[in-house]
Design a protein around this motif. Structure first.
Motif, PDB file in Angstrom:
ATOM      1  N   UNK A   1      12.748  39.094  63.567  1.00 24.38           N
ATOM      2  CA  UNK A   1      13.159  40.077  62.555  1.00 24.38           C
ATOM      3  C   UNK A   1      13.263  39.413  61.189  1.00 24.38           C
ATOM      4  N   UNK A   2      13.860  38.242  61.158  1.00 22.97           N
ATOM      5  CA  UNK A   2      13.976  37.517  59.899  1.00 22.97           C
ATOM      6  C   UNK A   2      12.613  37.168  59.320  1.00 22.97           C
ATOM      7  N   UNK A   3      11.670  36.799  60.187  1.00 27.50           N
ATOM      8  CA  UNK A   3      10.327  36.479  59.710  1.00 27.50           C
ATOM      9  C   UNK A   3       9.649  37.712  59.118  1.00 27.50           C
ATOM     10  N   UNK A   4       9.819  38.869  59.756  1.00 21.78           N
ATOM     11  CA  UNK A   4       9.202  40.094  59.244  1.00 21.78           C
ATOM     12  C   UNK A   4       9.791  40.485  57.891  1.00 21.78           C
ATOM     13  N   UNK A   5      11.112  40.393  57.757  1.00 21.13           N
ATOM     14  CA  UNK A   5      11.738  40.676  56.464  1.00 21.13           C
ATOM     15  C   UNK A   5      11.285  39.664  55.420  1.00 21.13           C
ATOM     16  N   UNK A   6      11.126  38.414  55.846  1.00 16.55           N
ATOM     17  CA  UNK A   6      10.680  37.372  54.917  1.00 16.55           C
ATOM     18  C   UNK A   6       9.286  37.693  54.374  1.00 16.55           C
ATOM     19  N   UNK A   7       8.401  38.211  55.225  1.00 14.88           N
ATOM     20  CA  UNK A   7       7.068  38.611  54.770  1.00 14.88           C
ATOM     21  C   UNK A   7       7.186  39.674  53.673  1.00 14.88           C
ATOM     22  N   UNK A   8       8.088  40.649  53.883  1.00 12.55           N
ATOM     23  CA  UNK A   8       8.257  41.728  52.906  1.00 12.55           C
ATOM     24  C   UNK A   8       8.762  41.183  51.577  1.00 12.55           C
ATOM     25  N   UNK A   9       9.819  40.374  51.598  1.00 11.95           N
ATOM     26  CA  UNK A   9      10.406  39.926  50.339  1.00 11.95           C
ATOM     27  C   UNK A   9       9.506  38.919  49.615  1.00 11.95           C
ATOM     28  N   UNK A  10       8.782  38.116  50.362  1.00  2.00           N
ATOM     29  CA  UNK A  10       7.861  37.185  49.708  1.00  2.00           C
ATOM     30  C   UNK A  10       6.682  37.939  49.100  1.00  2.00           C
ATOM     31  N   UNK A  11       6.228  39.000  49.775  1.00  2.00           N
ATOM     32  CA  UNK A  11       5.120  39.793  49.246  1.00  2.00           C
ATOM     33  C   UNK A  11       5.512  40.490  47.954  1.00  2.00           C
ATOM     34  N   UNK A  12       6.678  41.147  47.957  1.00  2.00           N
ATOM     35  CA  UNK A  12       7.100  41.844  46.736  1.00  2.00           C
ATOM     36  C   UNK A  12       7.403  40.863  45.618  1.00  2.00           C
ATOM     37  N   UNK A  13       7.921  39.696  45.957  1.00  2.00           N
ATOM     38  CA  UNK A  13       8.176  38.685  44.914  1.00  2.00           C
ATOM     39  C   UNK A  13       6.864  38.189  44.315  1.00  2.00           C
ATOM     40  N   UNK A  14       5.864  37.966  45.150  1.00  4.99           N
ATOM     41  CA  UNK A  14       4.557  37.525  44.657  1.00  4.99           C
ATOM     42  C   UNK A  14       3.923  38.578  43.758  1.00  4.99           C
ATOM     43  N   UNK A  15       4.096  39.846  44.136  1.00  2.47           N
ATOM     44  CA  UNK A  15       3.453  40.927  43.385  1.00  2.47           C
ATOM     45  C   UNK A  15       4.171  41.259  42.079  1.00  2.47           C
ATOM     46  N   UNK A  16       5.497  41.081  42.045  1.00  3.63           N
ATOM     47  CA  UNK A  16       6.277  41.532  40.883  1.00  3.63           C
ATOM     48  C   UNK A  16       6.926  40.404  40.095  1.00  3.63           C
ATOM     49  N   UNK A  17       7.075  39.238  40.706  1.00  2.51           N
ATOM     50  CA  UNK A  17       7.787  38.156  40.047  1.00  2.51           C
ATOM     51  C   UNK A  17       9.290  38.313  40.079  1.00  2.51           C
ATOM     52  N   UNK A  18       9.759  39.292  40.850  1.00  2.00           N
ATOM     53  CA  UNK A  18      11.196  39.539  40.942  1.00  2.00           C
ATOM     54  C   UNK A  18      11.553  39.736  42.414  1.00  2.00           C
TER      55      UNK A  18
END
Length: 368
Positions: A30-47
């Motif tokens: 579960x933590x890995x799946x959430x990590x994928x989400x937050x790293x993706x949005x951070x890469x796309x937005x810088x925030x």
């Protein structure tokens, strides 16, 4: 004189919690799946943003009034003594990426009460807050963390994929859900994927959906709009066509001129079979235990969402059922999985944005 309950609440027994042998592995995934989400949005937005409920629509400050003369069974934890306490309310929708509001998904409500005293949960020492994390549903979408993991993995793979396709799919799913609801049913799965009706989120009833301790007992907590203007928004349609932030705009419009009042209600468990701890998808029957009002939240007219408020609430505060009193310890597999996953997500936001999370001691000067 205190009231007398019409039900006999079931004392909590530690044996009600059954931890599967493979739960640590499920939580890791579960933590890995959430990590994928937050790293993706951070890469796309810088925030850096939350892994779930990233988009806020209303950020309110108000007051919660604990009622006098509660029955002894209800005068527990944060509700043990009558009085008024400051509160923050964060309304959101559940994806981990920032989508147009006409990708219509379930709604969330985070509540943070300040000035709460008592024995604390592990990791919440030296804090004075009590959080309740809620959704506009009576139960969770999956019975166990392992069952939820399947849908979370799928969602994590679509985090930054084709917003136009998501909008089109949401329209199809809303039509499907409307057909299902026309015959008196509903589909939590369809709602979670984008088929939630386009209604005003201020008219919703919110629930912890999974149980927590309530002193010697265990319960679910709900927040219900009761002021006339808020209650009138239940199932009220919101036109989101061409309005990517239409939900946020509707909340701002309402609180520009209106105040609001909600009741906080507690549904104490009375039957372990019908009100289980480990099946998070179980809807607890209200005929066996009707929710009882223990407090009221009042909010005055105010700017309900601003960039400045978002900078405080969205970027420096975390809402977690593990921020609170030992008397309200979250129980069951979904809650056990939340603690490390929420802590990881909050830590990621704090590190990437250069602003560590903190728990406020008071509301004074907190929200601009």
């Amino acid at each position: 004189m205190s009231q007398v309950l019409s039900i006999q609440p079931l004392p909590f027994d530690p044996a009600f919690e059954q931890v599967p042998d493979d739960e640590p592995e499920t939580i890791r995934e579960l933590g890995e799946a959430i990590r994928v989400i937050i790293e993706t949005t951070y890469r796309d937005t810088g925030h850096a943003m939350r892994g779930v409920h990233a988009k806020s629509h209303g950020l309110l400050q108000g007051e919660i009034q604990i009622l006098d003369n509660l029955p002894a069974e209800l005068a527990q934890g944060a509700f043990a003594r009558p009085g008024a306490f400051p509160v923050i309310m964060r309304f959101s929708t559940n994806p981990g990426d920032i989508l147009d509001d006409n990708v219509s998904t379930p709604r969330g409500l985070g509540i943070k009460i300040m000035g709460v005293e008592g024995a604390r949960l592990p990791g919440a020492e030296n804090q004075v807050t009590q959080d309740f994390v809620m959704q506009n549903a009576p139960a969770f979408t999956a019975p166990t963390p392992k069952a939820f993991l399947k849908s979370l993995k799928m969602l994590s793979k679509t985090t930054d994929k084709a917003p136009s396709v998501k909008r089109a799919m949401s329209a199809i799913l809303r039509g499907t859900e409307a057909v299902i609801e026309a015959v008196g049913a509903e589909s939590p799965t369809i709602k979670s994927l984008g088929g939630h009706p386009e209604t005003n989120l201020l008219g919703e009833t919110y629930s912890t959906v999974v149980p927590l301790l309530y002193g010697l007992y265990y319960c679910k907590v709900t927040v219900v709009p009761v002021s006339a203007e808020l209650a009138a928004l239940t199932d009220a349609k919101v036109d989101l066509s061409g309005r990517p932030d239409g939900l946020r705009e509707s909340v701002n419009e309402f609180f520009a001129t209106h105040d609001g009042e909600w009741e906080v209600r507690v549904q104490l468990a009375t039957d372990i079979e019908k009100m289980p701890v480990e099946d998070a998808s179980a809807i607890w029957p209200e005929d066996l235990s009707p929710p009882i009002t223990v407090a009221r939240i009042r909010v005055s007219p105010q700017p309900a969402w601003t960039e400045a408020r978002s900078g405080v609430v969205d970027d420096t505060l975390a809402f977690s059922p593990w921020h609170g009193l030992a008397a309200h310890r979250p129980i069951g597999g979904v809650n056990r999985s939340r603690k490390p996953v929420y802590e990881m997500s909050a830590g990621f936001r704090g590190t990437r944005n250069g602003c560590p999370m903190h728990e406020p001691q008071t509301l004074d000067g907190l929200l601009p």
